[in-house]
Design a protein around this motif. Structure first.
Motif, PDB file in Angstrom:
ATOM      1  N   SER A 250      -5.364  -6.229   7.461  1.00  0.00           N
ATOM      2  CA  SER A 250      -4.379  -5.622   6.544  1.00  0.00           C
ATOM      3  C   SER A 250      -3.078  -6.526   6.579  1.00  0.00           C
ATOM      4  N   LEU A 251      -2.538  -6.533   5.608  1.00  0.00           N
ATOM      5  CA  LEU A 251      -1.196  -7.612   5.519  1.00  0.00           C
ATOM      6  C   LEU A 251      -0.060  -6.788   5.544  1.00  0.00           C
ATOM      7  N   VAL A 252       0.785  -7.545   6.453  1.00  0.00           N
ATOM      8  CA  VAL A 252       2.171  -6.945   6.736  1.00  0.00           C
ATOM      9  C   VAL A 252       3.017  -8.072   5.998  1.00  0.00           C
ATOM     10  N   PRO A 253       3.973  -7.850   4.785  1.00  0.00           N
ATOM     11  CA  PRO A 253       4.411  -8.877   4.267  1.00  0.00           C
ATOM     12  C   PRO A 253       5.902  -8.850   5.175  1.00  0.00           C
ATOM     13  N   PRO A 254       6.606 -10.115   5.165  1.00  0.00           N
ATOM     14  CA  PRO A 254       7.930 -10.424   5.622  1.00  0.00           C
ATOM     15  C   PRO A 254       8.877  -9.899   4.799  1.00  0.00           C
ATOM     16  N   GLY A 255       9.867  -9.196   5.209  1.00  0.00           N
ATOM     17  CA  GLY A 255      11.055  -8.624   4.310  1.00  0.00           C
ATOM     18  C   GLY A 255      10.723  -7.141   3.851  1.00  0.00           C
ATOM     19  N   SER A 256      10.618  -7.032   2.525  1.00  0.00           N
ATOM     20  CA  SER A 256      10.295  -5.585   2.345  1.00  0.00           C
ATOM     21  C   SER A 256       8.977  -5.414   1.456  1.00  0.00           C
ATOM     22  N   TRP A 257       8.499  -4.090   1.356  1.00  0.00           N
ATOM     23  CA  TRP A 257       7.399  -3.824   0.677  1.00  0.00           C
ATOM     24  C   TRP A 257       7.536  -3.731  -0.650  1.00  0.00           C
TER      25      TRP A 257
ATOM     26  N   ARG B  84       3.999   2.309  -4.159  1.00  0.00           N
ATOM     27  CA  ARG B  84       4.557   2.729  -2.737  1.00  0.00           C
ATOM     28  C   ARG B  84       5.023   4.239  -2.655  1.00  0.00           C
ATOM     29  N   GLU B  85       5.297   4.586  -3.719  1.00  0.00           N
ATOM     30  CA  GLU B  85       5.803   5.999  -3.992  1.00  0.00           C
ATOM     31  C   GLU B  85       4.634   7.109  -3.771  1.00  0.00           C
ATOM     32  N   ASP B  86       3.457   6.637  -4.149  1.00  0.00           N
ATOM     33  CA  ASP B  86       2.358   7.307  -4.224  1.00  0.00           C
ATOM     34  C   ASP B  86       1.880   7.588  -2.646  1.00  0.00           C
ATOM     35  N   LEU B  87       1.875   6.339  -1.992  1.00  0.00           N
ATOM     36  CA  LEU B  87       1.455   6.299  -0.411  1.00  0.00           C
ATOM     37  C   LEU B  87       2.262   7.083   0.258  1.00  0.00           C
ATOM     38  N   ASP B  88       3.710   6.990  -0.168  1.00  0.00           N
ATOM     39  CA  ASP B  88       4.842   7.631   0.865  1.00  0.00           C
ATOM     40  C   ASP B  88       4.456   9.355   0.696  1.00  0.00           C
ATOM     41  N   ARG B  89       4.221   9.520  -0.595  1.00  0.00           N
ATOM     42  CA  ARG B  89       3.901  11.125  -0.651  1.00  0.00           C
ATOM     43  C   ARG B  89       2.520  11.493  -0.024  1.00  0.00           C
ATOM     44  N   ALA B  90       1.673  10.700   0.058  1.00  0.00           N
ATOM     45  CA  ALA B  90       0.556  10.999   0.711  1.00  0.00           C
ATOM     46  C   ALA B  90       0.679  11.154   2.334  1.00  0.00           C
ATOM     47  N   MET B  91       1.688  10.287   2.785  1.00  0.00           N
ATOM     48  CA  MET B  91       1.953  10.334   4.158  1.00  0.00           C
ATOM     49  C   MET B  91       3.000  11.091   4.650  1.00  0.00           C
TER      50      MET B  91
ATOM     51  N   PRO C  11       6.894  -2.526  -4.705  1.00  0.00           N
ATOM     52  CA  PRO C  11       6.428  -1.101  -5.222  1.00  0.00           C
ATOM     53  C   PRO C  11       5.294  -0.886  -5.660  1.00  0.00           C
ATOM     54  N   ARG C  12       4.447  -2.082  -6.098  1.00  0.00           N
ATOM     55  CA  ARG C  12       2.802  -1.875  -6.415  1.00  0.00           C
ATOM     56  C   ARG C  12       2.302  -3.084  -5.290  1.00  0.00           C
ATOM     57  N   MET C  13       1.170  -2.477  -4.723  1.00  0.00           N
ATOM     58  CA  MET C  13       0.438  -3.419  -3.674  1.00  0.00           C
ATOM     59  C   MET C  13      -1.044  -3.231  -3.703  1.00  0.00           C
ATOM     60  N   SER C  14      -1.631  -4.229  -3.423  1.00  0.00           N
ATOM     61  CA  SER C  14      -3.063  -4.436  -3.450  1.00  0.00           C
ATOM     62  C   SER C  14      -3.664  -3.741  -2.161  1.00  0.00           C
ATOM     63  N   ALA C  15      -4.755  -3.945  -1.856  1.00  0.00           N
ATOM     64  CA  ALA C  15      -5.531  -2.994  -1.013  1.00  0.00           C
ATOM     65  C   ALA C  15      -5.031  -3.419   0.432  1.00  0.00           C
ATOM     66  N   ASP C  16      -5.129  -4.773   0.710  1.00  0.00           N
ATOM     67  CA  ASP C  16      -4.760  -5.228   1.745  1.00  0.00           C
ATOM     68  C   ASP C  16      -3.093  -5.041   2.128  1.00  0.00           C
ATOM     69  N   MET C  17      -2.583  -5.153   1.264  1.00  0.00           N
ATOM     70  CA  MET C  17      -0.933  -4.728   1.542  1.00  0.00           C
ATOM     71  C   MET C  17      -1.046  -3.293   1.724  1.00  0.00           C
ATOM     72  N   ALA C  18      -1.400  -2.333   1.107  1.00  0.00           N
ATOM     73  CA  ALA C  18      -1.463  -1.019   1.201  1.00  0.00           C
ATOM     74  C   ALA C  18      -2.012  -0.433   2.531  1.00  0.00           C
ATOM     75  N   ALA C  19      -2.905  -1.150   2.909  1.00  0.00           N
ATOM     76  CA  ALA C  19      -3.514  -0.860   4.143  1.00  0.00           C
ATOM     77  C   ALA C  19      -2.460  -1.101   5.308  1.00  0.00           C
ATOM     78  N   GLY C  20      -1.829  -2.237   5.078  1.00  0.00           N
ATOM     79  CA  GLY C  20      -0.702  -2.595   5.946  1.00  0.00           C
ATOM     80  C   GLY C  20       0.484  -1.522   5.957  1.00  0.00           C
ATOM     81  N   TYR C  21       0.622  -1.308   4.844  1.00  0.00           N
ATOM     82  CA  TYR C  21       1.956  -0.371   4.743  1.00  0.00           C
ATOM     83  C   TYR C  21       1.588   1.264   5.366  1.00  0.00           C
ATOM     84  N   CYS C  22       0.247   1.509   5.189  1.00  0.00           N
ATOM     85  CA  CYS C  22      -0.159   2.916   5.733  1.00  0.00           C
ATOM     86  C   CYS C  22      -0.402   2.840   7.039  1.00  0.00           C
TER      87      CYS C  22
END
Length: 94
Positions: free
Chosen positions: A7-14, A59-66, A16-27
């Protein structure tokens, strides 16, 4: 067996719209495939589907799910921190 992608964890901030690799890192998923296996159950389906390969999660959908932000909206240190951030973003006013 197919190679598992990190998964991908970007430097800085997340964003608002993420691809699967970034969403996986976010979760907090270690591999993209682990995230994709849970889409539709634990995690929401992508909101934007351009093609079979181009899917985007908000990001807001993932936040809600978590359940992020639901229990921290009360008073306390978290609320004070959010208020300070809001003040800073609005140029000193809440």
């Amino acid at each position: 067996m197919r190679e598992r992608r990190q998964s991908l964890v970007p430097p800085g901030s997340w964003p608002p719209r993420m691809s699967a690799d970034m969403a996986a890192g976010y979760c907090g998923e270690k591999h993209v495939e682990d995230f994709l296996e849970r889409v539709g159950t634990t995690y929401p389906n992508p909101r934007i589907v351009d093609s079979t390969r181009r899917k985007f999660w908000y990001r807001e959908d993932l936040d809600r799910a978590m359940n992020l932000g639901t229990s921290t909206m009360s008073s306390g240190l978290g609320a004070k921190f959010r208020e300070k951030i809001r003040e800073k973003r609005n140029g000193g006013t809440a």
